[in-house]
Design a protein around this motif. Structure first.
Motif, short mmCIF file in Angstrom:
data_model
loop_
_atom_site.label_atom_id
_atom_site.label_comp_id
_atom_site.label_asym_id
_atom_site.label_seq_id
_atom_site.Cartn_x
_atom_site.Cartn_y
_atom_site.Cartn_z
N GLY A 2 0.82 -1.22 0.00
CA GLY A 2 0.00 0.00 0.00
C GLY A 2 0.84 1.26 0.00
O GLY A 2 0.32 2.37 -0.07
N SER A 3 2.18 1.10 0.04
CA SER A 3 3.08 2.26 0.08
C SER A 3 3.35 2.85 -1.30
O SER A 3 3.74 4.01 -1.40
CB SER A 3 4.42 1.86 0.71
N ASP A 4 3.20 2.04 -2.36
CA ASP A 4 3.53 2.50 -3.71
C ASP A 4 4.93 3.09 -3.77
O ASP A 4 5.20 4.09 -4.46
CB ASP A 4 2.50 3.54 -4.21
N LEU A 5 5.85 2.47 -3.06
CA LEU A 5 7.23 2.96 -2.98
C LEU A 5 7.93 2.77 -4.34
O LEU A 5 7.85 1.70 -4.93
CB LEU A 5 7.99 2.18 -1.90
N PRO A 6 8.59 3.82 -4.86
CA PRO A 6 9.30 3.67 -6.13
C PRO A 6 10.34 2.56 -6.06
O PRO A 6 11.02 2.39 -5.06
CB PRO A 6 9.98 5.03 -6.33
N LEU A 7 10.45 1.81 -7.16
CA LEU A 7 11.34 0.65 -7.20
C LEU A 7 12.79 1.01 -6.88
O LEU A 7 13.50 0.25 -6.22
CB LEU A 7 11.26 -0.01 -8.58
N GLU A 8 13.22 2.21 -7.31
CA GLU A 8 14.63 2.57 -7.07
C GLU A 8 14.94 2.68 -5.57
O GLU A 8 16.06 2.42 -5.14
CB GLU A 8 15.00 3.87 -7.79
N TYR A 9 13.95 3.07 -4.78
CA TYR A 9 14.15 3.14 -3.32
C TYR A 9 14.16 1.75 -2.71
O TYR A 9 14.92 1.47 -1.78
CB TYR A 9 13.07 4.01 -2.67
N VAL A 10 13.30 0.89 -3.21
CA VAL A 10 13.27 -0.50 -2.74
C VAL A 10 14.65 -1.13 -2.93
O VAL A 10 15.19 -1.78 -2.03
CB VAL A 10 12.19 -1.32 -3.50
N GLU A 11 15.22 -0.91 -4.11
CA GLU A 11 16.51 -1.52 -4.45
C GLU A 11 17.67 -0.84 -3.73
O GLU A 11 18.57 -1.50 -3.21
CB GLU A 11 16.71 -1.49 -5.96
N LYS A 12 17.66 0.49 -3.70
CA LYS A 12 18.78 1.23 -3.10
C LYS A 12 18.94 0.93 -1.62
O LYS A 12 20.06 0.79 -1.13
CB LYS A 12 18.55 2.73 -3.31
#
Length: 279
Positions: free
Chosen positions: A10-20
């Motif tokens: 439910g956060s819709d966190l951008p993928l680049e932040y997930v990976e970084k």
């Protein structure tokens, strides 16, 4: 001691932040009828499927076991912070608390803090992004928890929807009122309240006016642009969201922007054409 950050879809966190920042995402199940959507479903595929479906997809809470499995994958000696979407719109927070109790009963040593963000989508992604950065420099779990709680109290999140169809289908707006609003081209400016619920702030005629009122909310807060971050989320209307981003940057030179599309969980309720900002 290192700290692992976990949030939900439910956060819709951008993928680049997930990976970084190596953030783990616990996915809420989304069903079309009896069909479970794969966790890695492309957002455009999801919106196309929702457009064709006569009934809205159904979202559900992840089981405690899903959280427990995530906890057990974290290396020993690494503390865990779980930041969940608002407990007033989802049971995910309560489920994570149950999983923590299960984890502790099994005798695992990693300490866990479960935090109710009182937010979702852009608001939650903003909080998680700050938590991920702070986790690298804070003194420990207690300090990080307090920093996150302080940030939760500061975040403002607003959004507007192009269509009320999903809100009506989902039973969150009276069908007759929704039909009248649609005929009159009335758009709702919505806010995530301090309690983590959705409040109607204003009603406007037409989307351009609604978006202008949305952007005007940025004027109500002092921004330290050298440190300030803003989240912009959209439900399958990237071109419009990019235009909103440019309009924001013309007046507000935020140092950092989290830009993302609403995934299946939030997209189910927003419908296509929704725009949200959190700052």
């Amino acid at each position: 001691m290192p700290i692992k950050i976990i949030t939900d879809s439910g956060s819709d966190l951008p993928l680049e932040y997930v990976e970084k920042f190596n953030i783990d995402i616990v996915h809420l199940p989304v069903h079309f009828g009896h069909e479970l959507m794969p966790e890695d479903t492309d957002t455009q595929v999801f919106y196309a499927k929702m457009r064709e479906s006569k009934e809205l997809p159904k979202t559900a809470c992840p089981s405690p076991q899903v959280f427990l499995n995530k906890f057990k994958q974290v290396e020993p000696g690494t503390d865990i912070v779980v930041i969940c979407m608002s407990s007033n719109i989802s049971s995910t927070y309560q489920t994570a608390v149950i999983a923590k109790e299960m984890y502790e009963e099994e005798g695992h040593s990693n300490a866990i803090e479960i935090i109710d963000s009182k937010n979702f989508s852009g608001g939650l992604s903003l909080i998680v992004a700050f938590a991920a950065k702070w986790s690298l420099t804070c003194s420990g779990l207690a300090e990080l928890k307090q920093m996150v709680l302080d940030k939760i109290g500061e975040v403002n999140a607003y959004f507007t929807l192009d269509t009320l169809e999903n809100v009506i289908k989902g039973g969150r707006l009276n069908r007759l009122s929704g039909a009248v609003a649609s005929v009159l081209n009335i758009k709702l400016l919505l806010k995530i309240s301090d309690e983590g619920t959705v409040e109607v702030v204003e009603k406007t005629r037409g989307l351009p006016k609604a978006l202008s009122h949305l952007l005007a909310k940025l004027e109500h807060k002092q921004h330290d642009y050298e440190k300030a971050v803003i989240a912009i989320v959209h439900s399958n209307c990237e071109k419009l969201a990019q235009e909103i981003k440019e309009r924001i940057l013309e007046k507000h030179p935020f140092k950092e922007i989290l830009f993302s599309s609403m995934g299946p969980v939030m997209g189910t309720y927003a419908g296509e054409g929704g725009i949200g900002v959190a700052f």
